[in-house]
Design an enzyme around this catalytic site. Structure first.
Site, PDB file in Angstrom:
ATOM      1  N   ASP A  61       0.860  -1.174   0.000  1.00 24.49           N
ATOM      2  CA  ASP A  61       0.000   0.000   0.000  1.00 24.49           C
ATOM      3  C   ASP A  61       0.903   1.233   0.000  1.00 24.49           C
ATOM      4  O   ASP A  61       2.129   1.113   0.088  1.00 24.49           O
ATOM      5  CB  ASP A  61      -0.955  -0.031   1.193  1.00 24.49           C
ATOM      6  CG  ASP A  61      -0.222   0.115   2.516  1.00 24.49           C
ATOM      7  OD1 ASP A  61       1.025   0.213   2.516  1.00 24.49           O
ATOM      8  OD2 ASP A  61      -0.891   0.132   3.550  1.00 24.49           O
ATOM      9  N   SER A  62       0.301   2.410  -0.091  1.00 23.01           N
ATOM     10  CA  SER A  62       1.118   3.614  -0.266  1.00 23.01           C
ATOM     11  C   SER A  62       1.486   4.282   1.047  1.00 23.01           C
ATOM     12  O   SER A  62       2.284   5.204   1.069  1.00 23.01           O
ATOM     13  CB  SER A  62       0.354   4.616  -1.114  1.00 23.01           C
ATOM     14  OG  SER A  62      -0.782   5.063  -0.396  1.00 23.01           O
ATOM     15  N   GLY A  63       0.875   3.840   2.128  1.00 20.72           N
ATOM     16  CA  GLY A  63       1.078   4.509   3.409  1.00 20.72           C
ATOM     17  C   GLY A  63       0.043   5.588   3.652  1.00 20.72           C
ATOM     18  O   GLY A  63      -0.116   6.062   4.771  1.00 20.72           O
ATOM     19  N   GLY A  64      -0.668   5.985   2.605  1.00 21.33           N
ATOM     20  CA  GLY A  64      -1.661   7.060   2.721  1.00 21.33           C
ATOM     21  C   GLY A  64      -2.731   6.744   3.752  1.00 21.33           C
ATOM     22  O   GLY A  64      -3.042   7.571   4.611  1.00 21.33           O
ATOM     23  N   GLN A  97     -11.369   7.410  -4.837  1.00 22.10           N
ATOM     24  CA  GLN A  97     -11.887   7.837  -3.526  1.00 22.10           C
ATOM     25  C   GLN A  97     -13.248   8.503  -3.723  1.00 22.10           C
ATOM     26  O   GLN A  97     -13.817   8.441  -4.796  1.00 22.10           O
ATOM     27  CB  GLN A  97     -10.881   8.787  -2.860  1.00 22.10           C
ATOM     28  CG  GLN A  97      -9.607   8.094  -2.371  1.00 22.10           C
ATOM     29  CD  GLN A  97      -9.839   7.215  -1.137  1.00 22.10           C
ATOM     30  OE1 GLN A  97     -10.920   7.201  -0.566  1.00 22.10           O
ATOM     31  NE2 GLN A  97      -8.813   6.462  -0.748  1.00 22.10           N
ATOM     32  N   HIS A 128      -6.433 -21.511  10.286  1.00 26.46           N
ATOM     33  CA  HIS A 128      -7.782 -21.894   9.842  1.00 26.46           C
ATOM     34  C   HIS A 128      -8.491 -20.719   9.162  1.00 26.46           C
ATOM     35  O   HIS A 128      -9.108 -20.884   8.105  1.00 26.46           O
ATOM     36  CB  HIS A 128      -8.641 -22.410  11.000  1.00 26.46           C
ATOM     37  CG  HIS A 128     -10.087 -22.371  10.641  1.00 26.46           C
ATOM     38  ND1 HIS A 128     -10.686 -23.329   9.846  1.00 26.46           N
ATOM     39  CD2 HIS A 128     -11.033 -21.424  10.881  1.00 26.46           C
ATOM     40  CE1 HIS A 128     -11.943 -22.981   9.626  1.00 26.46           C
ATOM     41  NE2 HIS A 128     -12.188 -21.826  10.240  1.00 26.46           N
ATOM     42  N   ASP A 182      -8.059  -7.455   0.155  1.00 31.18           N
ATOM     43  CA  ASP A 182      -7.157  -7.686   1.282  1.00 31.18           C
ATOM     44  C   ASP A 182      -7.912  -7.287   2.534  1.00 31.18           C
ATOM     45  O   ASP A 182      -8.786  -6.419   2.480  1.00 31.18           O
ATOM     46  CB  ASP A 182      -5.896  -6.813   1.188  1.00 31.18           C
ATOM     47  CG  ASP A 182      -6.175  -5.396   1.622  1.00 31.18           C
ATOM     48  OD1 ASP A 182      -6.770  -4.642   0.828  1.00 31.18           O
ATOM     49  OD2 ASP A 182      -5.848  -5.028   2.763  1.00 31.18           O
ATOM     50  N   CYS A 189     -14.513 -27.716   6.782  1.00 27.88           N
ATOM     51  CA  CYS A 189     -13.183 -27.236   6.412  1.00 27.88           C
ATOM     52  C   CYS A 189     -12.181 -28.383   6.453  1.00 27.88           C
ATOM     53  O   CYS A 189     -12.167 -29.172   7.389  1.00 27.88           O
ATOM     54  CB  CYS A 189     -12.744 -26.121   7.365  1.00 27.88           C
ATOM     55  SG  CYS A 189     -11.079 -25.500   7.054  1.00 27.88           S
ATOM     56  N   CYS A 243      -8.286 -28.110  11.187  1.00 33.05           N
ATOM     57  CA  CYS A 243      -9.570 -28.794  11.346  1.00 33.05           C
ATOM     58  C   CYS A 243      -9.423 -30.311  11.226  1.00 33.05           C
ATOM     59  O   CYS A 243     -10.218 -31.061  11.789  1.00 33.05           O
ATOM     60  CB  CYS A 243     -10.586 -28.266  10.335  1.00 33.05           C
ATOM     61  SG  CYS A 243     -11.084 -26.578  10.732  1.00 33.05           S
ATOM     62  N   GLY A 280     -11.054   3.783   0.556  1.00 29.25           N
ATOM     63  CA  GLY A 280     -11.896   4.588   1.439  1.00 29.25           C
ATOM     64  C   GLY A 280     -13.215   3.950   1.796  1.00 29.25           C
ATOM     65  O   GLY A 280     -14.165   4.634   2.161  1.00 29.25           O
ATOM     66  N   CYS A 327      -8.824 -27.934   6.354  1.00 28.39           N
ATOM     67  CA  CYS A 327      -7.478 -27.413   6.633  1.00 28.39           C
ATOM     68  C   CYS A 327      -6.768 -28.280   7.674  1.00 28.39           C
ATOM     69  O   CYS A 327      -7.384 -29.067   8.377  1.00 28.39           O
ATOM     70  CB  CYS A 327      -7.533 -25.946   7.058  1.00 28.39           C
ATOM     71  SG  CYS A 327      -7.836 -25.664   8.815  1.00 28.39           S
TER      72      CYS A 327
HETATM   73 ZN   LIG Z   1     -10.071 -25.236   9.119  1.00 26.92          ZN
END
Ligand SMILES: [Zn+2]
Length: 400
Positions: A104-107, A217, A363, A294, A332, A337, A244, A334
């Site tokens: 990211d830009s830090g903004g 924005q 998880h 993200d 799940c 789990c 934003g 994973c």
């Molecule tokens: Zn899991």
């Protein structure tokens, strides 16, 4: 307006290919200089050069298979500092991660310091949260820091208006964001020509340089959002982000903004919704044509004892799990789990064991990344509306 970064090749920094579409939802591949990313994609957040409580081997494992992670310019710039990272060969080498990185830009981080910062036309002055020293961040500084980090996707330096900002206040902010986007573009192109990007990769199909994304924005004001989009597209970027959002506005406002913007966004370039959100938000935004996400939720909530599951959120502290031998999520597959029970995870959490954070984070990331795998599969097979309906029904049916 846009300058080709590598004059010797004129190849693009990224290649984005849409492979299938179901309604507005699209599945594709984003080829970066460090490998191919399947979209829609969820990008785990690695604020200070680490996705908290998880090892890089796990992120790369078949269980998670994160194809790209985020780094935060603001945090890495203040500590350990760009001179350290540059002399260690850039952020990829510094942290030991060969896959794609977005910074990211830090903004946004500087903006969220609130009263501790002062915004002028030139940039933002603020006090470091590390040592209280006075610092200055601008489009040029942000591009320089991101070149030193050598991330594969760079974000422009923008200004974020609060979720409830007035029309007048937002209009000023959108104007500043447009001027900063142009300055970011110019500084970025200079740095690519100078070759100060530490992450440069030799590649026959791509320029091997960094890619630059613009940010739209305009808070909850749809007219200003459209102006901001127009101004951003005029500058010209490799991809476009909606910034934003998720900053205190109503959820309905967020979805109004997404629904009104995505049909106007360039169709052939990736669309990135920044900092959003819950698994349900992700699926809903994919339905509007968003490709990249993200969010700190899976990692942050994992450390506070909250699991995301296919039947809603689960609070691992809850006494009702004390002797429950079921996995966190019965749907799940994973590693967590497959091996551990709710009873054990609750015990670890209450005993303050660090393994609780590690396992819950694992998880949660698996759940977010699997959700996106399911999304992609369903778009490919033309079943996305059914996936979306069943996903939502299951989440609503249970939970705590
Ligand atoms: Zn899991």
């Amino acid at each position: 307006m846009s300058v080709t970064p590598d004059l010797s090749t004129s190849l693009p920094a990224l290649r984005f290919e849409i492979q299938a579409q179901d309604g507005e939802a699209r599945v594709g591949s984003l080829t970066t200089r460090r490998g191919v990313i399947d979209t829609p994609v969820f990008m785990p957040v690695g604020t200070t050069g680490t996705v908290k409580a998880i090892r890089f081997e796990q992120l790369e494992s078949d269980d998670l298979d994160a194809q790209i992670i985020l780094g935060n310019t603001y945090h890495l710039w203040l500590r350990p500092g760009i001179e350290t990272i540059r002399s260690c060969g850039g952020l990829h080498r510094f942290i030991g991660w060969d896959r794609a990185l977005l910074t990211d830009s830090g903004g946004f981080q500087v903006w969220s310091l609130g009263d501790l910062r002062k915004i002028t036309e030139e940039g933002t002055e603020f006090r470091s949260h590390v040592d209280g020293s006075l610092q200055f961040l601008s489009p040029e500084v942000s591009m320089e820091v991101q070149a030193a980090l050598g991330s594969d996707i760079v974000m422009v330096f923008d200004e974020c208006a609060p979720g409830n900002a007035s029309h007048e206040e937002t209009e000023k902010s959108v104007g500043l964001t447009a001027r900063w986007a142009r300055r970011s573009r110019v500084a970025f192109d200079c740095m690519q020509l100078e070759g100060v990007d530490t992450g440069r990769v030799k590649n026959s199909d791509l320029s091997g340089t960094q890619a630059l994304f613009g940010i739209v924005q305009g808070a909850g004001h749809l007219d200003l959002r459209r102006i901001s989009l127009q101004e951003t597209v005029e500058v010209g970027f490799d991809g476009y982000a909606i910034g934003g959002l998720s900053v205190g506005e109503e959820k309905s406002v967020m979805f109004d903004v997404i629904a009104s913007l995505t049909p106007q966004m360039p169709k052939t370039q990736p669309r990135y919704l920044m900092g959003v959100g819950t698994p349900q938000d992700l699926v809903e935004a994919v339905a509007q044509g968003v490709d990249m996400f993200d969010c700190v939720l899976p990692t942050r909530n994992g450390r506070t004892g909250q699991a995301f599951t296919s039947t809603g959120k689960l609070n691992v502290k809850n006494a009702r799990w004390a002797r429950d031998t079921r996995p966190l999520d019965e749907h799940c597959g994973c590693l967590v789990c497959r091996r551990h029970t709710r009873a054990y995870l609750r015990h670890l959490y209450l005993a303050g064991e660090m393994l609780a954070s590690i396992l819950l984070t694992h998880h949660n990331l698996a759940f977010f990344l699997d959700t996106m795998r399911g999304v992609r599969q369903s778009i490919r097979s033309g079943d996305f509306p059914k996936f979306r309906r069943e996903f939502t029904e299951r989440l609503d049916a249970n939970g705590e």
